[in-house]
Scaffold this motif. Structure first.
Motif, PDB file in Angstrom:
ATOM      1  N   THR A  89      41.057  82.652  10.075  1.00 27.46           N
ATOM      2  CA  THR A  89      39.776  82.821  11.145  1.00 27.46           C
ATOM      3  C   THR A  89      38.899  82.003  10.739  1.00 27.46           C
ATOM      4  OG1 THR A  89      40.735  85.058  11.390  1.00 27.46           O
ATOM      5  CG2 THR A  89      38.687  84.425  12.409  1.00 27.46           C
ATOM      6  N   THR A  90      38.201  81.076  11.921  1.00 31.66           N
ATOM      7  CA  THR A  90      37.368  80.073  11.576  1.00 31.66           C
ATOM      8  C   THR A  90      36.140  80.162  12.686  1.00 31.66           C
ATOM      9  OG1 THR A  90      38.668  78.651  10.424  1.00 31.66           O
ATOM     10  CG2 THR A  90      36.650  77.478  11.087  1.00 31.66           C
ATOM     11  N   LEU A  91      34.832  80.211  12.122  1.00 34.28           N
ATOM     12  CA  LEU A  91      33.788  80.230  13.154  1.00 34.28           C
ATOM     13  C   LEU A  91      32.914  78.837  12.634  1.00 34.28           C
ATOM     14  CD1 LEU A  91      32.376  81.742  15.510  1.00 34.28           C
ATOM     15  CD2 LEU A  91      30.951  82.764  13.842  1.00 34.28           C
ATOM     16  N   PHE A  92      32.634  77.842  13.575  1.00 31.67           N
ATOM     17  CA  PHE A  92      31.909  77.125  13.299  1.00 31.67           C
ATOM     18  C   PHE A  92      30.923  76.369  14.464  1.00 31.67           C
ATOM     19  CE2 PHE A  92      35.158  74.631  15.414  1.00 31.67           C
ATOM     20  CZ  PHE A  92      34.442  73.328  16.218  1.00 31.67           C
ATOM     21  N   VAL A  93      29.661  76.145  13.658  1.00 36.62           N
ATOM     22  CA  VAL A  93      28.748  75.500  14.584  1.00 36.62           C
ATOM     23  C   VAL A  93      28.630  74.104  14.767  1.00 36.62           C
ATOM     24  CG1 VAL A  93      26.009  75.331  14.489  1.00 36.62           C
ATOM     25  CG2 VAL A  93      27.040  77.482  14.154  1.00 36.62           C
TER      26      VAL A  93
END
Length: 342
Positions: free
Chosen positions: A186-190
């Motif tokens: 699971t990945t969250l990127f800005v």
């Protein structure tokens, strides 16, 4: 299966609200991009998830556990920083093993996981190099290996490609996409780079002034934006409030804005005829050579419309009268009831 839940997250700094009531659910293995202009709250959101900033209100759930009050090292999260944040006095292997040492992982297991992580990012042969001996792309790979070696439940990326030159960005974008899909993490990127968000994310969460404006898969967001800010911010397009002076065409009931996609509009000589549903006379205000394309800004009455055409077509000069034409694939509509028409 939902893996990460941000529940009405809010962060204030004095009288200024950096993030306001942000709610977002992320599925296991999904990659979400937080996209928006500088100051919209995307990095503050990421840092609240990482544990570097405490929210003033709201909760964060990872898996089956609330984590918003846990310190960073107890969150099972790996993070890649914008500036890489490598330790200059440690070798490549030393940087990668650091998180495992902090978790008191045994020597044999540490060696195995560091070797696997460096092999995964193609740096096995550089394990004994110092950060100062590496290129920007190689440093980025070290930072990625360091984040992944701890086998985190969640990977956070803060503007991961912003320090790389254009030739490396595409290469590293593909590398990150390959790794995160291979690992199913699971990945969250800005990012503020729309192309990066469109290429990497399963869904894009568009933020403005601390609020989540809209969240959808890249194609839906690009082809059918539901909010005026999204339509204006994503890609090259013109957003025209309705009714539009000088533009006569059938308008769907409830439509508040007309959206014109720059790369799908045609630019014709002023006297040319067309049966395209969108067709208006205009004057070229600006023409910029962009390599394979020419970017035009044209004025049609009170409206300014952007058009992008290939350099293989005849070029138009500033001041030249033209006709802008668009077929249905160049046109979208926004309804006031769908989003914030502003």
């Amino acid at each position: 299966m939902t893996h990460l839940i941000l529940d009405t997250l809010t962060k204030r700094y004095g009288t200024a609200t950096a993030v306001s009531g942000l709610t977002l659910e992320v599925a296991r293995g999904e990659c979400i991009a937080l996209l928006g202009p500088s100051g919209c709250g995307k990095t503050t959101t990421l840092r609240m998830v990482a544990g570097f900033i405490a929210p003033d209100a709201g909760g964060i759930t990872l898996g089956d556990r609330r984590i918003e009050r846990d310190p960073p090292h107890r969150r099972a999260i790996g993070m890649v920083f914008q500036a890489y944040a490598l330790f200059p006095h440690m070798t490549v292997a030393g940087n990668v093993v650091f998180g495992l040492e902090m978790r008191h992982v045994g020597r044999a297991e540490r060696d195995r996981r560091v070797a696997a992580a460096l092999d995964m990012v193609g740096l096995a042969a550089l394990a004994d190099r110092w950060p100062s001996q590496l290129s920007g792309g190689q440093q980025q790979r070290v930072a990625l290996a360091r984040a992944l070696v701890t086998e985190p439940d969640l990977l956070l990326l803060d503007e991961p490609l912003s320090n790389l030159d254009a030739s490396l960005r595409g290469e590293m974008r593909s590398e990150i996409d390959r790794l995160r899909r291979r690992l199913g993490i699971t990945t969250l990127f800005v990012t503020h780079d729309q192309e990066e968000a469109l290429a990497l994310a399963d869904r894009i969460a568009v933020m403005q002034a601390g609020r989540l404006v809209e969240c959808a898969d890249p194609r839906s967001l690009s082809e059918h934006p539901r909010d005026v800010f999204t339509a204006s911010f994503l890609g090259a397009r013109s957003v025209i409030p309705l009714p539009a002076a000088g533009i006569s065409m059938a308008t769907p009931p409830g439509a508040s804005h007309l959206v014109l996609r720059a790369a799908r509009l045609q630019l014709l000589p002023a006297g040319a005829s067309t049966d395209a549903p969108f067709s208006v006379p205009a004057v070229v205000a600006e023409a910029a050579w962009l390599g394979d394309t020419i970017g035009y800004e044209v004025t049609a009455g009170p409206h300014r419309i952007r058009v992008i055409r290939p350099t293989t077509e005849a070029a138009f000069a500033p001041g030249q009268p033209v006709r802008v034409a668009g077929w249905p694939d160049a046109i979208a509509w926004i309804e006031t009831s769908q989003g914030v028409a502003s």
